[in-house]
Design an enzyme around this catalytic site. Structure first.
Site, PDB file in Angstrom:
ATOM      1  N   CYS A 113       0.850  -1.151  -0.269  1.00  0.00           N
ATOM      2  CA  CYS A 113      -0.109  -0.051   0.053  1.00  0.00           C
ATOM      3  C   CYS A 113       1.027   1.219   0.069  1.00  0.00           C
ATOM      4  CB  CYS A 113      -0.901  -0.018   1.365  1.00  0.00           C
ATOM      5  SG  CYS A 113      -1.605   1.658   1.665  1.00  0.00           S
ATOM      6  N   CYS A 167       1.622   4.852   3.670  1.00  0.00           N
ATOM      7  CA  CYS A 167       2.871   5.266   4.461  1.00  0.00           C
ATOM      8  C   CYS A 167       4.191   5.326   3.791  1.00  0.00           C
ATOM      9  CB  CYS A 167       2.788   4.211   5.745  1.00  0.00           C
ATOM     10  SG  CYS A 167       1.208   4.438   6.700  1.00  0.00           S
ATOM     11  N   CYS A 226      -6.488  -0.412   8.492  1.00  0.00           N
ATOM     12  CA  CYS A 226      -5.534   0.647   8.269  1.00  0.00           C
ATOM     13  C   CYS A 226      -5.043   1.272   9.797  1.00  0.00           C
ATOM     14  CB  CYS A 226      -6.023   1.674   7.502  1.00  0.00           C
ATOM     15  SG  CYS A 226      -4.736   3.004   6.923  1.00  0.00           S
ATOM     16  N   GLN A 232      -9.302  19.825   8.291  1.00  0.00           N
ATOM     17  CA  GLN A 232      -7.936  19.191   8.674  1.00  0.00           C
ATOM     18  C   GLN A 232      -8.204  17.693   9.163  1.00  0.00           C
ATOM     19  OE1 GLN A 232      -4.918  19.851   7.543  1.00  0.00           O
ATOM     20  NE2 GLN A 232      -4.778  22.279   7.458  1.00  0.00           N
ATOM     21  N   GLU A 258     -13.615  31.525  -0.065  1.00  0.00           N
ATOM     22  CA  GLU A 258     -13.379  30.106  -0.403  1.00  0.00           C
ATOM     23  C   GLU A 258     -14.070  29.948  -1.706  1.00  0.00           C
ATOM     24  OE1 GLU A 258     -12.799  26.503  -1.026  1.00  0.00           O
ATOM     25  OE2 GLU A 258     -11.774  27.094   0.828  1.00  0.00           O
ATOM     26  N   ASP A 292      -3.974  29.190   3.571  1.00  0.00           N
ATOM     27  CA  ASP A 292      -3.947  27.937   3.448  1.00  0.00           C
ATOM     28  C   ASP A 292      -4.327  27.160   2.202  1.00  0.00           C
ATOM     29  OD1 ASP A 292      -3.503  25.228   4.439  1.00  0.00           O
ATOM     30  OD2 ASP A 292      -5.258  25.490   6.088  1.00  0.00           O
ATOM     31  N   CYS A 306       0.975  22.902   3.407  1.00  0.00           N
ATOM     32  CA  CYS A 306       0.971  21.323   3.250  1.00  0.00           C
ATOM     33  C   CYS A 306       1.917  20.559   2.249  1.00  0.00           C
ATOM     34  CB  CYS A 306      -0.582  20.757   3.151  1.00  0.00           C
ATOM     35  SG  CYS A 306      -1.239  21.272   1.517  1.00  0.00           S
TER      36      CYS A 306
END
Length: 450
Positions: free
Chosen positions: A80, A83, A157, A280, A330, A378, A405
């Protein structure tokens, strides 16, 4: 400098990590990205691929093993692609992420600002409050293999909430029992594209099925299976996405049962979250992130603040605690509706929300001859376009707080801001995504003359 040869073995020491979490070695002056490697390890490295400027390899023998290496705790790790750091202990992962942010600010941004610290997560397991499971054409529900769109079936998971796991199992049962086809990206055929689960602090969930069509067969039976699997589900929504490609969210939404939105409490504020609204994914760390953004904003109660890319209005309402007035902008209509509803519910009167992209909001502020004291941004991973950076600089705010991010686009944008007179003053990394390569940063910028 001799060129590296494919399928040859070279000995080298791992110096650090790439932006994707691969080990970095230098062999005969050339950078080699090494899978399953830990900083400080002395390895024999098999070179598997040689490109013009870099090569890729894997260790075939370790002459020394880092004390930070650990046995991966997930049976899917390596198959997967969710990670990147399960072969490292958490301390080393945090080192890698802080260094990644520092390198981006220094090398890409040309800045001499120091990343003061990285704020790690007290709980690096089961933290995700939003889960998005792709569905394969043959009915597998899981996550993509690294650097592919091949779905690996994942039953449990370690990043997702337990209710997401059981809802994914319920969808598998539905697909098999009623012979409903999953979506095939290559042909554009099939029906079920993604399972989307959003959960709150109380353990409640909002479920959305993203489908290549207007409806599903046996919708009542599907709802029953989902509710039985996760009794705290508050609503089941169907999202229509008939566009080719791999975009997840839909163009239209229809409620199959219950509510079309979920409520949660963040930083003491109740927020309304419909499916398209940005929020988030790590609740405790989001509070840390927004607290740092508020600190960097330096508000005293007299300022006009602007929150671009405000999503469901979470940062907007946090800023409103210490500002005279805050304007959130937004582009997603559902998110703006959620933000306005949340502000009304919380009795926050010193905020307003404008629908439009960042450039539209900046133009509206200019039309109203407003001069913000603080602008918070952001943006998504692609960062800010040059026109938005120019618009922000033209408004001459005292401070710009950039919540990022992606260290790469942050470094690029820090350089663009510097060219317009805004220099990076402070930077702190916050780990919202333990065990993955992703890391958030809060960066404060102000005018070079300030």
């Amino acid at each position: 400098m001799p060129a590296l040869e494919k399928n040859h073995i070279y000995r080298s020491i791992i110096e650090g990590y790439s932006s994707e979490g691969l080990g970095v070695a230098r062999i005969d002056g050339q950078v080699v990205f090494v899978h399953d490697a830990v900083r400080g390890e002395d390895c024999d490295i098999l070179v598997m691929k040689v490109l013009k400027n870099v090569a890729f390899g894997k260790p075939v023998l370790r002459h020394s093993t880092s004390p930070h290496r650990q046995e991966p705790d997930c049976p899917y790790y390596g198959r997967c692609g969710g990670c990147d750091f399960r072969h490292l202990d958490y301390a080393e992962e945090l080192w890698a992420k802080r260094q990644r942010v520092q390198d981006a600010l220094t090398r890409l941004g040309g800045s001499d600002v120091t990343v003061e610290e990285i704020l790690g997560a007290p709980q690096p397991l089961r933290y995700r409050n939003k889960s998005q499971y792709p569905v394969s054409a043959d009915g597998r529900v899981g996550f993509y293999r690294a650097r592919s769109h091949q779905v690996v079936e994942v039953e449990h998971c370690l990043l997702q909430k337990p209710q997401a796991d059981v809802l994914a199992a319920a969808l598998r049962q539905y697909l098999a029992q009623y012979h409903v086809p999953g979506y095939d990206e290559t042909t554009g055929r099939g029906l079920v594209r993604h399972l989307y689960v959003r959960s709150n602090c109380k353990g409640e969930s909002l479920v959305c099925l993203l489908v290549n069509g207007e409806s599903l067969p046996y919708e009542t039976e599907l709802v029953a299976l989902l509710r039985q699997a996760a009794p705290q589900t508050v609503g089941v929504v169907l999202g229509v996405n008939t566009r080719p490609g791999n975009a997840i969210l839909g163009d239209r939404y229809r409620t199959l049962w219950g509510e079309d939105a979920l409520t949660d409490v963040l930083c003491g504020r109740t927020v309304r979250l419909s499916v398209p609204s940005f929020y988030q994914v790590n609740h405790p760390q989001a509070e840390v992130l927004y607290g740092k953004a508020l600190e960097f904003a330096g508000l005293t109660g007299t300022e006009l603040a602007v929150d671009l890319y405000c999503g469901a209005g979470t940062i907007t309402q946090v800023l409103a605690r210490q500002a005279r007035h805050v304007i959130g902008g937004e582009i997603v209509p559902e998110a703006i509706r959620d933000a306005r509803a949340s502000a009304r519910r919380n009795g926050v009167e010193n905020v307003e929300f404008l629908e439009g992209d960042a450039a539209d909001v900046a133009a509206e502020l200019a039309r109203r001859q407003l001069r913000p004291d603080v602008i918070c941004v952001d943006p998504p991973r692609k960062g800010l376009v040059p026109e938005v950076i120019a618009s922000i600089a033209a408004m001459a705010p005292r401070r710009v707080v950039y919540v990022s991010c992606d260290p790469g686009t942050l470094g690029r944008d820090v350089k663009r801001f510097a060219e317009l007179g805004y220099l990076a003053r402070r930077a702190v990394a916050v780990d919202l995504f333990p065990r993955t390569r992703h890391v958030e940063t809060v960066c404060l910028m102000s005018r070079s003359s300030g």
